[in-house]
Design a protein around this motif. Structure first.
Motif, PDB file in Angstrom:
ATOM      1  N   CYS A  45       0.868  -1.175   0.000  1.00  0.00           N
ATOM      2  CA  CYS A  45       0.000   0.000   0.000  1.00  0.00           C
ATOM      3  C   CYS A  45       0.904   1.224   0.000  1.00  0.00           C
ATOM      4  O   CYS A  45       0.839   2.065  -0.878  1.00  0.00           O
ATOM      5  CB  CYS A  45      -0.878  -0.015   1.254  1.00  0.00           C
ATOM      6  SG  CYS A  45      -1.844   1.474   1.436  1.00  0.00           S
ATOM      7  N   LYS A  74       0.169   9.744   1.128  1.00  0.00           N
ATOM      8  CA  LYS A  74      -1.022   8.970   1.477  1.00  0.00           C
ATOM      9  C   LYS A  74      -2.197   9.839   1.892  1.00  0.00           C
ATOM     10  O   LYS A  74      -2.072  10.662   2.804  1.00  0.00           O
ATOM     11  CB  LYS A  74      -0.709   8.059   2.679  1.00  0.00           C
ATOM     12  CG  LYS A  74       0.180   6.887   2.386  1.00  0.00           C
ATOM     13  CD  LYS A  74      -0.370   5.941   1.346  1.00  0.00           C
ATOM     14  CE  LYS A  74      -1.710   5.332   1.699  1.00  0.00           C
ATOM     15  NZ  LYS A  74      -2.265   4.575   0.545  1.00  0.00           N
ATOM     16  N   HIS A 119      -8.430  -2.729  -2.116  1.00  0.00           N
ATOM     17  CA  HIS A 119      -9.290  -1.699  -1.528  1.00  0.00           C
ATOM     18  C   HIS A 119     -10.759  -2.036  -1.773  1.00  0.00           C
ATOM     19  O   HIS A 119     -11.630  -1.643  -1.013  1.00  0.00           O
ATOM     20  CB  HIS A 119      -8.955  -0.317  -2.095  1.00  0.00           C
ATOM     21  CG  HIS A 119      -7.581   0.130  -1.686  1.00  0.00           C
ATOM     22  ND1 HIS A 119      -6.465  -0.180  -2.420  1.00  0.00           N
ATOM     23  CD2 HIS A 119      -7.144   0.800  -0.598  1.00  0.00           C
ATOM     24  CE1 HIS A 119      -5.397   0.303  -1.800  1.00  0.00           C
ATOM     25  NE2 HIS A 119      -5.775   0.893  -0.701  1.00  0.00           N
ATOM     26  N   GLU A 121      -2.421  -5.181  -3.469  1.00  0.00           N
ATOM     27  CA  GLU A 121      -1.479  -4.897  -2.381  1.00  0.00           C
ATOM     28  C   GLU A 121      -0.851  -6.183  -1.857  1.00  0.00           C
ATOM     29  O   GLU A 121      -1.551  -7.164  -1.570  1.00  0.00           O
ATOM     30  CB  GLU A 121      -2.194  -4.133  -1.257  1.00  0.00           C
ATOM     31  CG  GLU A 121      -2.524  -2.717  -1.694  1.00  0.00           C
ATOM     32  CD  GLU A 121      -3.130  -1.840  -0.624  1.00  0.00           C
ATOM     33  OE1 GLU A 121      -3.110  -0.607  -0.808  1.00  0.00           O
ATOM     34  OE2 GLU A 121      -3.670  -2.371   0.375  1.00  0.00           O
ATOM     35  N   ASP A 143      -3.118  -0.755   5.719  1.00  0.00           N
ATOM     36  CA  ASP A 143      -3.828  -1.768   4.932  1.00  0.00           C
ATOM     37  C   ASP A 143      -3.255  -3.188   4.993  1.00  0.00           C
ATOM     38  O   ASP A 143      -3.370  -3.950   4.015  1.00  0.00           O
ATOM     39  CB  ASP A 143      -3.932  -1.308   3.472  1.00  0.00           C
ATOM     40  CG  ASP A 143      -4.935  -0.169   3.300  1.00  0.00           C
ATOM     41  OD1 ASP A 143      -5.683   0.121   4.268  1.00  0.00           O
ATOM     42  OD2 ASP A 143      -4.979   0.440   2.224  1.00  0.00           O
ATOM     43  N   GLN A 170      -5.705  -6.232   4.139  1.00  0.00           N
ATOM     44  CA  GLN A 170      -6.107  -6.533   2.748  1.00  0.00           C
ATOM     45  C   GLN A 170      -4.904  -6.877   1.880  1.00  0.00           C
ATOM     46  O   GLN A 170      -5.055  -7.067   0.672  1.00  0.00           O
ATOM     47  CB  GLN A 170      -6.875  -5.340   2.162  1.00  0.00           C
ATOM     48  CG  GLN A 170      -6.025  -4.084   1.999  1.00  0.00           C
ATOM     49  CD  GLN A 170      -6.850  -2.863   1.656  1.00  0.00           C
ATOM     50  OE1 GLN A 170      -7.984  -2.716   2.128  1.00  0.00           O
ATOM     51  NE2 GLN A 170      -6.330  -1.978   0.837  1.00  0.00           N
TER      52      GLN A 170
END
Ligand code: PEP
Ligand code: MN
Length: 272
Positions: free
Chosen positions: A37, A66, A207, A233, A244, A247
């Motif tokens: 990420c 970010k 995402h 990712e 993140d 995920q």
């Protein structure tokens, strides 16, 4: 006056194919963009890049700047990360991409990175889109969190109308009433947008779902509905990821996905 025209197949019948070095986005081969990420350190990026390259990714993803929901969350390493991306991309012969959040980051990011990404939160930032129209870099345009397909295509039109035809649309899930997944991946939108536009369309199942175990099935489904690529990712230590981790695929899971997705690609006349 139609809302958009340059993005449509009426304007250009054949698929737009975006070439970056030896990679063609929007052609027969499904392009997989993978990486962390967020760039956390040179070592972290380098470790992950080595794995994703070995498994067949063509593009290294990684954010330097970010857009975090909370101002207390890690905001990215900024320009230091851009140096790492360039160095690591070169080391592993990977095309690179990163998110650009502001107009004044366009030239800076463009000096270090091959492809610029507009995040979901910036899809409606029309001044940013217009400025990216003046860039010579390909642009990944993520669908806004609550953007309609019409709004998404209008955003792409802004970039094209201002001079940059190299737009890659990215479905990354939309916000619905569902709460068990982070977002709702709109695969019907992918199939529809492929019909309406000549632009390459990719899917971000990371995402899109927010859940590691859902990334692989949704990636396969994306290929089945006609996506030209995937944005995924991957993290070598997701438990301790600064962003993140839940995920992010482990390198081994990414390797398995890359193997499994071959048959799905062949079934729809594509390659990986
Ligand atoms: C990302 O891809 O790093 C990202 C922030 O995603 P999104 O803009 O889709 O939320
Ligand atoms: Mn992320």
């Amino acid at each position: 006056m139609p809302d958009y025209k340059l993005v449509t197949r009426e304007h250009q019948q054949q698929n737009t194919v975006i070439e970056v070095n030896d990679i063609k986005i929007g052609a027969k081969k499904i392009i997989v963009m993978a990486g962390p990420c967020t760039v956390e350190s040179k070592e972290q990026l380098s470790t992950i890049a080595k794995y994703v390259k070995k498994s067949g990714a063509g593009v290294l993803r990684g954010s330097a700047f970010k857009p975090r929901t909370s101002p207390y969350s890690f905001q990215g390493l900024g320009s230091k990360a851009l140096e790492y991306i360039k160095e690591v991309g070169k080391k592993y012969n990977l095309i690179t991409e990163t998110e650009v959040m502001e107009i004044n980051q366009i030239d800076l990011c463009g000096k270090y990175v091959d492809i610029l990404r507009v995040g979901a939160r910036n899809m409606h930032n029309f001044d940013l889109l217009k400025a990216l129209g003046k860039s010579s870099k390909p642009i990944i345009l993520k669908r806004g969190i609550s953007a309609t397909i019409n709004e998404w295509l209008c955003a792409a039109e802004y970039i094209m109308l201002n001079g940059n035809p190299k737009v890659i649309l990215c479905e990354r899930g939309i916000r619905t009433f569902e709460t068990m997944t982070r977002n709702t991946v709109d695969l019907a939108a992918v199939a529809l947008v492929k019909k309406i536009t000549h632009l390459p369309v990719i899917v971000d199942p990371s995402h899109g779902t927010g859940i590691r175990d859902l990334v692989s099935p949704i990636a396969k489904a994306a290929v089945a509905v006609g996506a030209d690529g995937l944005l995924i990712e991957v993290h070598n230590d997701p438990e301790n990821a600064l962003c993140d981790g839940d995920q992010s695929l482990l390198p081994k899971q990414f390797e398995i996905l890359m193997q499994e997705i071959k048959d799905f690609s062949l079934a729809v006349g594509r390659q990986i």
